[in-house]
Design an enzyme around this catalytic site. Structure first.
Site, PDB file in Angstrom:
ATOM      1  CD  GLU A  50      -1.802  -2.402   1.735  1.00  9.01           C
ATOM      2  OE1 GLU A  50      -0.541  -2.654   1.929  1.00  9.01           O
ATOM      3  OE2 GLU A  50      -2.704  -2.983   1.772  1.00  9.01           O
ATOM      4  CG  PHE A 112     -10.199  -9.085  11.431  1.00 14.18           C
ATOM      5  CD1 PHE A 112      -8.685  -9.455  11.930  1.00 14.18           C
ATOM      6  CD2 PHE A 112     -10.357  -9.068  10.341  1.00 14.18           C
ATOM      7  CE1 PHE A 112      -7.954 -10.007  11.234  1.00 14.18           C
ATOM      8  CE2 PHE A 112      -9.228  -9.780   9.267  1.00 14.18           C
ATOM      9  CZ  PHE A 112      -8.009  -9.962   9.799  1.00 14.18           C
ATOM     10  CD  GLN A 113      -7.527  -6.883   7.930  1.00 12.22           C
ATOM     11  OE1 GLN A 113      -8.545  -6.702   7.201  1.00 12.22           O
ATOM     12  NE2 GLN A 113      -6.484  -7.416   7.616  1.00 12.22           N
ATOM     13  CE  LYS A 162     -17.580  -5.722   4.200  1.00  9.40           C
ATOM     14  NZ  LYS A 162     -16.980  -7.044   4.472  1.00  9.40           N
ATOM     15  CG  MET A 469      23.171  11.463   2.368  1.00  7.66           C
ATOM     16  SD  MET A 469      24.529  12.566   1.585  1.00  7.66           S
ATOM     17  CE  MET A 469      23.602  13.448   0.154  1.00  7.66           C
TER      18      MET A 469
HETATM   19  C1  LIG Z   1      12.991   5.514   4.804  1.00  7.87           C
HETATM   20  C2  LIG Z   1      14.054   6.373   5.149  1.00  7.87           C
HETATM   21  N1  LIG Z   1      14.962   5.749   6.026  1.00  7.87           N
HETATM   22  C3  LIG Z   1      16.117   6.219   6.026  1.00  7.87           C
HETATM   23  C4  LIG Z   1      16.431   7.462   5.599  1.00  7.87           C
HETATM   24  C5  LIG Z   1      17.928   7.888   6.004  1.00  7.87           C
HETATM   25  N2  LIG Z   1      18.669   8.025   4.651  1.00  7.87           N
HETATM   26  C6  LIG Z   1      18.830   9.073   4.100  1.00  7.87           C
HETATM   27  S1  LIG Z   1      19.715   9.021   2.823  1.00  7.87           S
HETATM   28  C7  LIG Z   1      20.271   7.201   3.171  1.00  7.87           C
HETATM   29  C8  LIG Z   1      21.219   6.348   2.304  1.00  7.87           C
HETATM   30  C9  LIG Z   1      20.482   5.992   1.013  1.00  7.87           C
HETATM   31  O1  LIG Z   1      21.294   4.979   0.456  1.00  7.87           O
HETATM   32  P1  LIG Z   1      21.030   4.544  -0.962  1.00  7.87           P
HETATM   33  O2  LIG Z   1      19.441   4.457  -1.251  1.00  7.87           O
HETATM   34  O3  LIG Z   1      21.844   3.154  -1.360  1.00  7.87           O
HETATM   35  O4  LIG Z   1      21.475   5.559  -1.775  1.00  7.87           O
HETATM   36  P2  LIG Z   1      23.039   6.457  -2.110  1.00  7.87           P
HETATM   37  O5  LIG Z   1      22.945   7.335  -0.718  1.00  7.87           O
HETATM   38  O6  LIG Z   1      24.021   5.362  -1.769  1.00  7.87           O
HETATM   39  O7  LIG Z   1      22.975   7.152  -3.215  1.00  7.87           O
HETATM   40  C10 LIG Z   1      19.490   6.951   4.396  1.00  7.87           C
HETATM   41  C11 LIG Z   1      19.639   5.631   5.065  1.00  7.87           C
HETATM   42  C12 LIG Z   1      15.493   7.815   4.985  1.00  7.87           C
HETATM   43  N3  LIG Z   1      15.856   9.142   4.069  1.00  7.87           N
HETATM   44  N4  LIG Z   1      14.503   7.366   4.563  1.00  7.87           N
END
Ligand SMILES: Cc1ncc(C[n+]2csc(CCOP(=O)(O)OP(=O)(O)O)c2C)c(N)n1
Length: 561
Positions: A50, A112-113, A162, A469
């Site tokens: 979803e 439920f749900q 519902k 990042m």
């Molecule tokens: C849902 C979610 N969880 C954690 C983060 C924190 N976060 C920001 S950038 C990042 C790393 C992203 O890694 P990747 O998708 O491999 O991309 P890259 O930075 O290596 O290009 C994380 C964990 C986030 N922005 N969103």
């Protein structure tokens, strides 16, 4: 006209012009899905989770300018929407989320749900409703669309018990919607217009800051005409990219934490900032006390709450960016700021965007190759992370409203599901997804939706084996202790093959043009796994707590590495 509640829902959607929804069925939603058979003009796309339905509706809304709709069942179906709704909220995207609910008679019994989804989503929706009586159903749905798309757009959730869906509903579609106390101001007061015109005429170093609001207001042409009239450079926020073609002599690109140096220097040295539909996000301003110290701020936003929220405005202008720009342009003479523009050009010459990375496949080269194969005019959806910043820096964005990403919430996993909606807004056209190996693994289940719907979506994985990042921040600020950031994954090419998606791997710059050409020519979806340098950092970078003029450039530029 007498319908049942479920039919009334689809009848409302049809009258709102909805022809596609993303959803997932379940017990409480059964009547809703059953009634869809009577509405063949509305195409339902079955997602695989979803969250993806919410992101797809969001992507569709951003790309089409219309309201995006998702439809799910009660309980876990509804809670799975939460991240997608919050993503739309933070970026002001018009989404209507329909959640089925347990029967009204058992609400509050932990049936439920059953979850209290209006309670859960109260702070992340523009508004939400629980429909408790059939007589309210049509009015509520009409209001939901109205609220989602007017003023500052945002997500609206409607929870549908519902028994309301099964029960009879006297269908009367109101011509107009009125909500007491809700009247967004679209036209700025004449006094503010006069002051703004004066302040703009007096400025020597004006800079326009173009934000997502320019897209929301479809004010692209008005932005160009205004910038040309006052001869001022235009700096973008992340979501403001693509508000003006990068080919334009006044377009500077993105400022902020990973903005290009000349855009940050222009904004920092301005004596007037003209902020259009942007909210001075911390990633854009850097340290607030150091932000544009000599600039007055003329702030235009349809949401009065944004004006003065983080940076005090000398001239506040509440209104629709398009209408305000039209009025401003017509009240101003042609201005000339050639010396100021020459200064900005000099900064551009002194701090060019350069790739210093070594090794077979620098990640920036992947974006350059994407730029070449699409001539800077593709439709691009980015996920969140280093690759997102490289897209913002290295892709040219020659086409208006062609870039879609989660800015405010920074939702990893956004891009693949959002591309379902972006694609629906651009039927027949390829949509390019740029995603990290981390973000891809958050929502890769949607490959099946892409295949089932036969969508020409090209997925480019920037595969660095890290949550890049976060790894960059660990390297710079946490003693290079890489805890929780090395990430493995499946063989993405084989994974794609198991879904029946053609795929390729690129491991060197020299392979990119061929690989991207294959992706472009594909007759349907395509996946490109780019094994990029693992330890690359995004530069320039404004480090936390510092000002935007103190950006750190790639150390290798000065021969330090
Ligand atoms: C849902 C979610 N969880 C954690 C983060 C924190 N976060 C920001 S950038 C990042 C790393 C992203 O890694 P990747 O998708 O491999 O991309 P890259 O930075 O290596 O290009 C994380 C964990 C986030 N922005 N969103």
């Amino acid at each position: 006209m007498q319908l049942n509640g479920a039919e009334a829902v689809w009848e409302c959607l049809a009258r709102e012009g909805v022809d596609i929804v993303w959803g997932y069925p379940g017990g409480a939603a059964l009547p809703l899905f059953d009634a869809l058979a009577k509405y063949p003009q509305i195409h339902h796309v079955l997602v695989r989770h979803e969250q993806a339905a919410a992101h797809a509706a969001d992507g569709y809304a951003r790309a089409s300018g219309r309201v995006g709709v998702c439809v799910v069942t009660s309980g876990p179906g509804a809670t799975n929407l939460v991240t997608g709704i919050a993503t739309a909220m933070l970026d002001s995207v018009p989404v209507v989320a329909l959640t089925a609910q347990v029967a009204d008679s058992v609400i509050g019994t932990d049936a439920f749900q059953e979850v209290n989804i209006t309670g859960i989503t109260l702070p992340i929706t523009k508004h939400n409703y629980l429909v408790r009586q059939s007589k309210d159903l049509v009015r509520v749905l009409r209001e939901a669309f109205f609220l989602a798309r007017t003023g500052r757009p945002g997500p609206v959730l409607v929870d549908l018990p519902k028994d309301i869906l099964i029960g009879p509903c006297e269908f009367h579609f109101p011509d107009r919607v009125t909500r007491p106390g809700y009247r967004p101001v679209v036209r700025s007061a004449p006094y503010h217009l006069q002051r703004a015109a004066q302040v703009i005429s007096d400025a020597c170093r004006p800079v326009v800051l173009a934000g997502h609001g320019v897209h929301v207001a479809s004010a692209w042409e008005e932005l160009r005409l205004f910038a040309e009239r006052i001869d001022a450079p235009v700096v973008s926020t992340l979501l403001g990219l693509g508000t003006m073609s990068s080919d334009h002599r006044l377009a500077l690109g993105m400022a902020g934490m990973h903005g290009v140096a000349w855009a940050n220097l222009a904004a920092q040295n301005a004596d007037l900032l003209i902020a259009l539909g942007m909210r001075m996000d911390d990633r854009f301003t850097g340290s607030l006390p150091r932000f544009a110290p000599n600039a007055r701020l003329l702030h235009v936003d349809i949401d009065p709450a944004e004006i003065g929220k983080r940076v005090p405005a000398s001239v506040p202008m509440v209104g629709d960016v398009r209408i305000v720009l039209e009025a401003l342009t017509s009240s101003l003479p042609e201005l000339d700021h050639r010396e100021w523009l020459a200064q900005v050009d000099a900064w551009r010459g002194r701090h060019p965007l350069e790739v210093h990375a070594q090794g077979p496949l620098p990640p920036q080269e992947v974006i350059r190759a994407l730029d070449r194969v699409t001539d800077g005019s593709g439709i691009v959806v980015s996920d969140v992370g280093q690759h997102q910043m490289w897209v913002a820096q290295y892709y040219r964005f020659r086409r208006i409203n062609s870039f879609f990403t989660s800015g405010g919430l920074g939702t990893m996993g956004y891009s693949v599901p959002a591309s379902l909606g972006v694609q629906a807004a651009h039927p027949g056209e390829p949509v390019w997804v740029v995603v990290g190996d981390g973000g891809f693994q958050m929502n890769l289940q949607e490959l099946a939706t892409i295949v089932q719907e036969r969508l020409p979506i090209r997925i480019v994985i920037m595969d660095n084996g890290y949550l890049g990042m976060v790894r960059q921040w660990q390297e710079l600020f946490h003693g290079a202790r890489y805890i929780g950031t090395p990430i493995s994954g499946p063989d993405f090419v084989q994974l794609a093959a198991s879904y029946g998606i053609p795929a390729r791997r690129a491991c060197a710059t020299a392979e990119l043009d061929d690989a991207f050409a294959a992706a472009r020519e594909a007759d349907g979806p395509f996946l490109l796994d780019c094994k990029v340098e693992r330890d690359e950092n995004v530069y320039p970078m404004v480090q936390p707590g510092t000002g935007n003029a103190d950006f750190v450039e790639d150390p290798r530029r000065r021969g330090e590495k």
